[in-house]
Design an enzyme around this catalytic site. Structure first.
Site, PDB file in Angstrom:
ATOM      1  N   HIS A 112      -0.770  -7.492  -4.424  1.00 27.35           N
ATOM      2  CA  HIS A 112      -0.225  -6.114  -4.504  1.00 27.35           C
ATOM      3  C   HIS A 112       1.432  -6.591  -4.922  1.00 27.35           C
ATOM      4  O   HIS A 112       1.886  -7.714  -4.934  1.00 27.35           O
ATOM      5  CB  HIS A 112       0.017  -5.828  -2.954  1.00 27.35           C
ATOM      6  CG  HIS A 112      -1.221  -5.203  -2.709  1.00 27.35           C
ATOM      7  ND1 HIS A 112      -2.086  -5.859  -2.042  1.00 27.35           N
ATOM      8  CD2 HIS A 112      -1.399  -3.704  -2.388  1.00 27.35           C
ATOM      9  CE1 HIS A 112      -3.035  -5.012  -1.756  1.00 27.35           C
ATOM     10  NE2 HIS A 112      -2.928  -3.820  -1.966  1.00 27.35           N
ATOM     11  N   SER A 145      -2.511   1.539  -1.165  1.00 27.38           N
ATOM     12  CA  SER A 145      -1.508   0.593  -0.746  1.00 27.38           C
ATOM     13  C   SER A 145      -0.361   0.425  -1.807  1.00 27.38           C
ATOM     14  O   SER A 145       0.669   0.056  -1.680  1.00 27.38           O
ATOM     15  CB  SER A 145      -1.969  -0.825  -0.448  1.00 27.38           C
ATOM     16  OG  SER A 145      -3.119  -1.315  -1.603  1.00 27.38           O
TER      17      SER A 145
END
Length: 267
Positions: free
Chosen positions: A248, A41
């Site tokens: 993230h 990711s």
């Protein structure tokens, strides 16, 4: 003859002035590169928004560092098969097929899911300091015992499928700036999480160097932009509404943190 004498004169002058004349080979090479991006990711760009429709649950973003490199450098070809949730095993089984003998540049970010980044952060947020420290310690033990071999399998697979490529292994940012006033996790938990990320990055760097690959270390680039820092945050904090983006990089984290480091190492 006249052109030869001029070149010789220029070289002599540069030598006399202590100047090193270099050719622009990396930029020229980049324009002809056939680039493939692999990984999890952090490589697909989860958290950076602007996901491509074809990528589905893999959530490949046009703001991810591979896409930014392709847009700015304009290699001869570009393909990202990076996917949210990818592990070393899934990279081998589902992503390496994108490589070939004509591939000349490969990037890969992987390893975090093999040691359970997501489950660790859930434990730390929901269960407190004692359980958080224990979860990170278990992940560190697993990383030391298993991660070098798992990464070696990925890197050997890249070599086999793309023997002519230069390969850049890209690491992870450390999540927290320490020593600041910060709500949420305890200082002990934050320090232990950072310790675990640093271990994964250090193991990854050693494995990359052992494989003859380059390592793009983004940790220093994110300093001042981590969670609990006083600067612009380049990482998403815990987001209960959209859990998948938590921890993230934001679009700014990809463009300001990941992209310049990768660009510098990749050429």
């Amino acid at each position: 003859m006249r052109r030869t004498r001029l070149v010789s004169l220029a070289l002599s002058l540069a030598t006399a002035l202590g100047v090193s004349l270099t050719m622009a080979a990396p930029a020229q090479a980049a324009a002809t590169d056939r680039y493939v991006a692999l990984g999890d990711s952090y490589a697909s760009g989860v958290g950076a928004g602007s996901y491509t429709s074809e990528s589905g649950s893999c959530q490949r973003s046009t703001n991810a560092y591979p896409a930014l490199y392709a847009a700015n450098i304009k290699p001869a070809s570009y393909r990202s098969v990076a996917c949210s949730g990818a592990t070393t095993t899934s990279v081998i089984n589902t992503q390496l097929s994108a490589l070939s003998s004509t591939t000349t540049l490969v990037s890969v970010t992987v390893g975090g899911n093999d040691v359970g980044f997501a489950s660790i952060m859930s434990t730390c947020v929901l269960q407190g300091t004692t359980q958080c420290v224990a979860a990170v310690q278990a992940a560190e033990d697993k990383a030391r015992a298993q991660l070098p071999g798992l990464l070696r399998n990925v890197y050997n697979g890249i070599k086999t499928r793309a023997p002519n490529a230069r390969v850049v292994v890209v690491g992870y940012p450390v999540f927290y700036q320490l020593g600041t006033v910060c709500v949420g996790l305890s200082a002990t938990s934050r320090a232990k999480i950072n310790e675990g990320i640093n271990l994964v990055d250090d193991i990854t760097r050693s494995a990359a160097v052992a494989a003859g690959f380059k390592f793009a270390d983004v940790r220093a680039q994110f300093v001042g932009h981590q969670l609990c820092s006083y600067g612009d945050k380049w990482l998403h904090a815990l987001n209960f509404a959209t859990l998948g983006v938590s921890y993230h990089p934001t679009a700014a984290g990809q463009s300001g943190g990941y992209y310049p480091v990768f660009r510098s190492v990749a050429g």
